[in-house]
Scaffold this motif. Structure first.
Motif, PDB file in Angstrom:
ATOM      1  N   ALA A 152      64.222  19.782  63.997  1.00 18.76           N
ATOM      2  CA  ALA A 152      64.910  18.507  64.170  1.00 18.76           C
ATOM      3  C   ALA A 152      66.354  18.728  64.625  1.00 18.76           C
ATOM      4  O   ALA A 152      66.854  18.044  65.527  1.00 18.76           O
ATOM      5  N   LEU A 153      67.035  19.695  64.010  1.00 19.12           N
ATOM      6  CA  LEU A 153      68.418  19.985  64.396  1.00 19.12           C
ATOM      7  C   LEU A 153      68.491  20.529  65.817  1.00 19.12           C
ATOM      8  O   LEU A 153      69.411  20.210  66.570  1.00 19.12           O
ATOM      9  N   THR A 154      67.515  21.346  66.194  1.00 19.06           N
ATOM     10  CA  THR A 154      67.489  21.885  67.555  1.00 19.06           C
ATOM     11  C   THR A 154      67.296  20.777  68.574  1.00 19.06           C
ATOM     12  O   THR A 154      68.000  20.719  69.586  1.00 19.06           O
ATOM     13  N   CYS A 155      66.345  19.877  68.322  1.00 18.84           N
ATOM     14  CA  CYS A 155      66.081  18.783  69.247  1.00 18.84           C
ATOM     15  C   CYS A 155      67.249  17.807  69.313  1.00 18.84           C
ATOM     16  O   CYS A 155      67.601  17.311  70.388  1.00 18.84           O
ATOM     17  N   ALA A 171      75.569  26.679  60.486  1.00 12.67           N
ATOM     18  CA  ALA A 171      74.744  27.152  59.367  1.00 12.67           C
ATOM     19  C   ALA A 171      73.312  26.741  59.677  1.00 12.67           C
ATOM     20  O   ALA A 171      73.080  25.873  60.518  1.00 12.67           O
ATOM     21  N   PRO A 172      72.317  27.349  59.027  1.00  7.48           N
ATOM     22  CA  PRO A 172      70.925  27.010  59.328  1.00  7.48           C
ATOM     23  C   PRO A 172      70.614  25.525  59.226  1.00  7.48           C
ATOM     24  O   PRO A 172      69.751  25.019  59.955  1.00  7.48           O
ATOM     25  N   GLY A 230      71.084  19.026  57.285  1.00  5.58           N
ATOM     26  CA  GLY A 230      69.663  18.992  56.994  1.00  5.58           C
ATOM     27  C   GLY A 230      69.335  19.538  55.624  1.00  5.58           C
ATOM     28  O   GLY A 230      70.096  20.320  55.053  1.00  5.58           O
ATOM     29  N   ARG A 231      68.200  19.096  55.107  1.00  7.92           N
ATOM     30  CA  ARG A 231      67.724  19.612  53.838  1.00  7.92           C
ATOM     31  C   ARG A 231      66.774  20.765  54.128  1.00  7.92           C
ATOM     32  O   ARG A 231      65.887  20.659  54.981  1.00  7.92           O
ATOM     33  N   PRO A 232      66.945  21.889  53.439  1.00  9.31           N
ATOM     34  CA  PRO A 232      66.089  23.055  53.689  1.00  9.31           C
ATOM     35  C   PRO A 232      64.609  22.717  53.505  1.00  9.31           C
ATOM     36  O   PRO A 232      64.279  21.883  52.654  1.00  9.31           O
TER      37      PRO A 232
END
Length: 232
Positions: A152-155, A171-172, A230-232
């Motif tokens: 989701a973060l990448t998109c 951060a991841p 984001g939540r891991p």
């Protein structure tokens, strides 16, 4: 950083020549078709040299050219070539700004403001809807299924990069936005503009289907006031 498209770069390169830029400005101000002779005279060069520069402007879409006869006059031989402003426009900003998007949101807020609704509330509502539509379009274009946080973060980063936010994965599960595409408008009214920005990005994540990612207001000097967490 968002790189201007090839057509924009070519148009900028053509306008970097002083003679071309002056002829282009003259034709835009004229409000009518301009002949080669008139364009040449406007900058004090020969007709042949003017034709060379005018063809360069036509090639990148800044001007259009055709043959036209003066109304009501008979003319022997081929009509003179005339030039008009083309559809292309050149706007280059580094870093990229999105004042058009902000203006569209504010205009729709005025047009679509509901009875009893404040202007700010209307702007935030419209911004959320515009963001949701952008997210749904991105989701359809990328043919996305269920999204985990990393995907989701990448998109989200792909779209944000196109709009000039300059996303950085620090951060991841954290994307910080190095550029505010609404600057300097944000400096004039940070509460309103940052609120619109936050609403737009919140709506975008909803439309994208990024259920594990949130847009968070986190103002930092020289950067966007929103970051994605984001939540891991």
């Amino acid at each position: 950083m968002v790189t201007p498209d090839r057509a924009t770069l070519e148009a900028v390169a053509v306008l970097s020549d002083d003679l071309r830029r002056r002829m282009y400005e003259f034709i835009r101000r004229s409000g009518r078709p301009v002949t080669r002779d008139e364009a040449a005279e406007s900058v004090g060069i020969s007709r042949k040299l003017a034709a060379f520069h005018l063809d360069k402007l036509v090639a990148v879409g800044l001007l259009t050219a055709d043959y036209a006869r003066p109304d009501g006059l008979r003319q022997v031989g081929r009509a003179p070539k005339v030039y008009r402003p083309g559809a292309a426009s050149v706007q280059v900003s580094i870093p990229q700004r999105e004042h058009g998007l902000l203006a569209d949101i504010l205009l729709d807020a005025v047009r679509l403001q509901e009875p009893g609704e404040t202007g700010r509330a209307a702007a935030l509502r419209v911004a959320t809807e515009r963001g949701r539509m952008a997210g749904e379009a991105e989701r359809a274009e990328l043919k996305l299924g269920r999204l985990g946080t990393e995907r989701a973060l990448t998109c989200a980063g792909l779209m944000l990069e196109r709009h000039g936010f300059e996303p950085s994965r620090t951060a991841p599960t954290l994307v910080r936005l190095r550029n505010c595409p609404f600057h300097p408008m944000a400096a004039k009214d940070p509460d309103l503009v940052c609120g619109i920005n936050h609403a737009f990005l919140t709506g975008f994540l909803t439309g994208l289907g990024a259920e594990t990612v949130n847009a968070i207001l986190a103002p930092r000097p020289g950067a966007c006031c929103v970051e994605l967490s984001g939540r891991p």
